[in-house]
Write a protein that holds these residues in place. Sequence first.
Motif, short mmCIF file in Angstrom:
data_model
loop_
_atom_site.label_atom_id
_atom_site.label_comp_id
_atom_site.label_asym_id
_atom_site.label_seq_id
_atom_site.Cartn_x
_atom_site.Cartn_y
_atom_site.Cartn_z
N VAL A 62 0.85 -1.20 0.00
CA VAL A 62 0.00 0.00 0.00
C VAL A 62 0.88 1.25 0.00
CG1 VAL A 62 -1.69 1.33 1.34
CG2 VAL A 62 -1.94 -1.14 1.12
N GLY A 63 1.90 1.26 0.85
CA GLY A 63 2.78 2.42 0.95
C GLY A 63 3.50 2.75 -0.34
N ALA A 64 3.96 1.72 -1.05
CA ALA A 64 4.65 1.95 -2.32
C ALA A 64 3.71 2.60 -3.33
CB ALA A 64 5.19 0.63 -2.87
N ARG A 65 2.46 2.17 -3.34
CA ARG A 65 1.49 2.73 -4.28
C ARG A 65 1.05 4.14 -3.89
NH1 ARG A 65 1.20 -2.63 -4.37
NH2 ARG A 65 0.76 -3.70 -6.31
N VAL A 66 0.91 4.38 -2.60
CA VAL A 66 0.54 5.71 -2.12
C VAL A 66 1.63 6.72 -2.49
CG1 VAL A 66 0.26 7.10 -0.02
CG2 VAL A 66 -1.02 4.99 -0.29
N LEU A 67 2.89 6.33 -2.33
CA LEU A 67 4.00 7.22 -2.69
C LEU A 67 3.93 7.59 -4.17
CD1 LEU A 67 6.71 8.66 -2.04
CD2 LEU A 67 7.81 6.55 -2.78
N ILE A 147 3.13 0.43 5.71
CA ILE A 147 2.84 1.55 4.80
C ILE A 147 3.99 2.56 4.84
CG2 ILE A 147 1.33 3.53 4.36
CD1 ILE A 147 -1.02 1.78 5.30
N VAL A 148 4.42 2.92 6.05
CA VAL A 148 5.51 3.90 6.20
C VAL A 148 6.79 3.35 5.58
CG1 VAL A 148 6.97 5.08 7.90
CG2 VAL A 148 4.49 4.98 8.24
N ARG A 149 7.09 2.07 5.81
CA ARG A 149 8.29 1.46 5.22
C ARG A 149 8.21 1.46 3.69
NH1 ARG A 149 10.40 -3.72 3.93
NH2 ARG A 149 8.43 -4.73 4.46
N GLY A 150 7.02 1.20 3.14
CA GLY A 150 6.85 1.21 1.69
C GLY A 150 7.08 2.59 1.10
N VAL A 151 6.58 3.62 1.77
CA VAL A 151 6.80 5.00 1.31
C VAL A 151 8.28 5.34 1.38
CG1 VAL A 151 6.37 7.43 1.86
CG2 VAL A 151 4.47 5.81 1.87
N LEU A 152 8.92 5.04 2.51
CA LEU A 152 10.34 5.38 2.68
C LEU A 152 11.23 4.61 1.72
CD1 LEU A 152 10.54 5.56 6.58
CD2 LEU A 152 10.52 7.48 4.97
N ASP A 153 11.00 3.31 1.55
CA ASP A 153 11.81 2.52 0.62
C ASP A 153 11.65 3.03 -0.81
OD1 ASP A 153 13.08 0.83 2.34
OD2 ASP A 153 12.02 -0.99 1.71
N GLY A 154 10.42 3.32 -1.19
CA GLY A 154 10.15 3.81 -2.54
C GLY A 154 10.81 5.15 -2.82
N ALA A 155 10.97 5.96 -1.77
CA ALA A 155 11.59 7.27 -1.92
C ALA A 155 13.11 7.21 -1.78
CB ALA A 155 11.01 8.23 -0.88
N GLY A 156 13.66 6.02 -1.53
CA GLY A 156 15.11 5.89 -1.42
C GLY A 156 15.65 6.10 -0.02
N PHE A 157 14.82 5.87 1.00
CA PHE A 157 15.23 6.00 2.39
C PHE A 157 14.99 4.67 3.11
CE2 PHE A 157 14.35 10.25 1.00
CZ PHE A 157 15.30 11.04 1.63
N PRO A 158 15.80 3.64 2.84
CA PRO A 158 15.55 2.34 3.48
C PRO A 158 15.61 2.44 5.00
CG PRO A 158 17.69 2.37 2.38
CD PRO A 158 17.01 3.65 2.02
N ALA A 159 14.67 1.75 5.64
CA ALA A 159 14.58 1.82 7.10
C ALA A 159 13.89 0.57 7.63
CB ALA A 159 13.81 3.06 7.52
N VAL A 160 14.13 0.29 8.88
CA VAL A 160 13.37 -0.73 9.60
C VAL A 160 12.29 0.03 10.34
CG1 VAL A 160 13.45 -2.47 11.42
CG2 VAL A 160 15.37 -2.23 9.85
N VAL A 161 11.02 -0.34 10.10
CA VAL A 161 9.90 0.38 10.70
C VAL A 161 9.07 -0.62 11.50
CG1 VAL A 161 7.93 1.87 10.25
CG2 VAL A 161 9.88 1.93 8.71
N THR A 162 8.83 -0.29 12.77
CA THR A 162 8.05 -1.17 13.65
C THR A 162 7.01 -0.36 14.40
OG1 THR A 162 9.75 -0.91 15.36
CG2 THR A 162 9.91 -2.87 13.98
N ALA A 163 5.97 -1.05 14.84
CA ALA A 163 4.90 -0.42 15.61
C ALA A 163 4.95 -0.92 17.04
CB ALA A 163 3.55 -0.74 14.99
N HIS A 164 4.79 0.00 17.99
CA HIS A 164 4.85 -0.34 19.41
C HIS A 164 3.73 0.37 20.16
CE1 HIS A 164 8.90 -1.94 18.78
NE2 HIS A 164 9.08 -0.88 18.01
#
Length: 194
Positions: A62-67, A147-164
């Motif tokens: 979803v995040g990749a498509r939203v971006l 979703i956040v990880r998909g947006v960040l990866d698609g924009a060229g900002f690889p990250a580990v994203v977790t929910a707590h």
Amino acid sequence: MIGVGKIKQNTNVLDKPLSRGKQEVSLSAFAFLFSELVQYNQTQVDNIAELERRLEDAGYAVGARVLELLCHRDKGNRRETRLLGILSFVHSTVWKVLFGKVADSLEKGTEHEDEYMISEKELLVNRFISIPKDMGTFNCGAFVAGIVRGVLDGAGFPAVVTAHFVPVEGQQRPRTTILIKFAEEVLEREARLS
């Protein structure tokens, strides 16, 4: 001659404005579909960690498509190149499109330079979910983390994203924090651009 005065304009779905108000998708329909997504994935896994990973993977798509959609419509195919710019884009623009409002807060981690947190008092995906005691700390926010990880990866900002879940004094339900830990290459690139 039929239809002489009427010219049908074919508009591309990508050219239509994204926001059509808050009533575009009913909350009950979203809650039902999301509940079905969780229940389906629950039957496919053996433990909580695997269920959260599957929800995160669904959110990633979803995040990749939203971006792509937001960059095409709102930014004229331009993307953020700076760390604070992409975080602000996720915190405000992406959150507003998905949840109808800006996220409650965006904070930088105090212990690590590469950590940022987006906090939400009552995350939509957790609002109508009651978690059985045997599922412990299961957090449907993993979908939003994806979703956040998909947006960040698609924009060229690889990250580990977790929910707590983070307990809040005086409140029955904890707040949800999306923890973003950027890859070392992102911090190096940011240092070069500064």
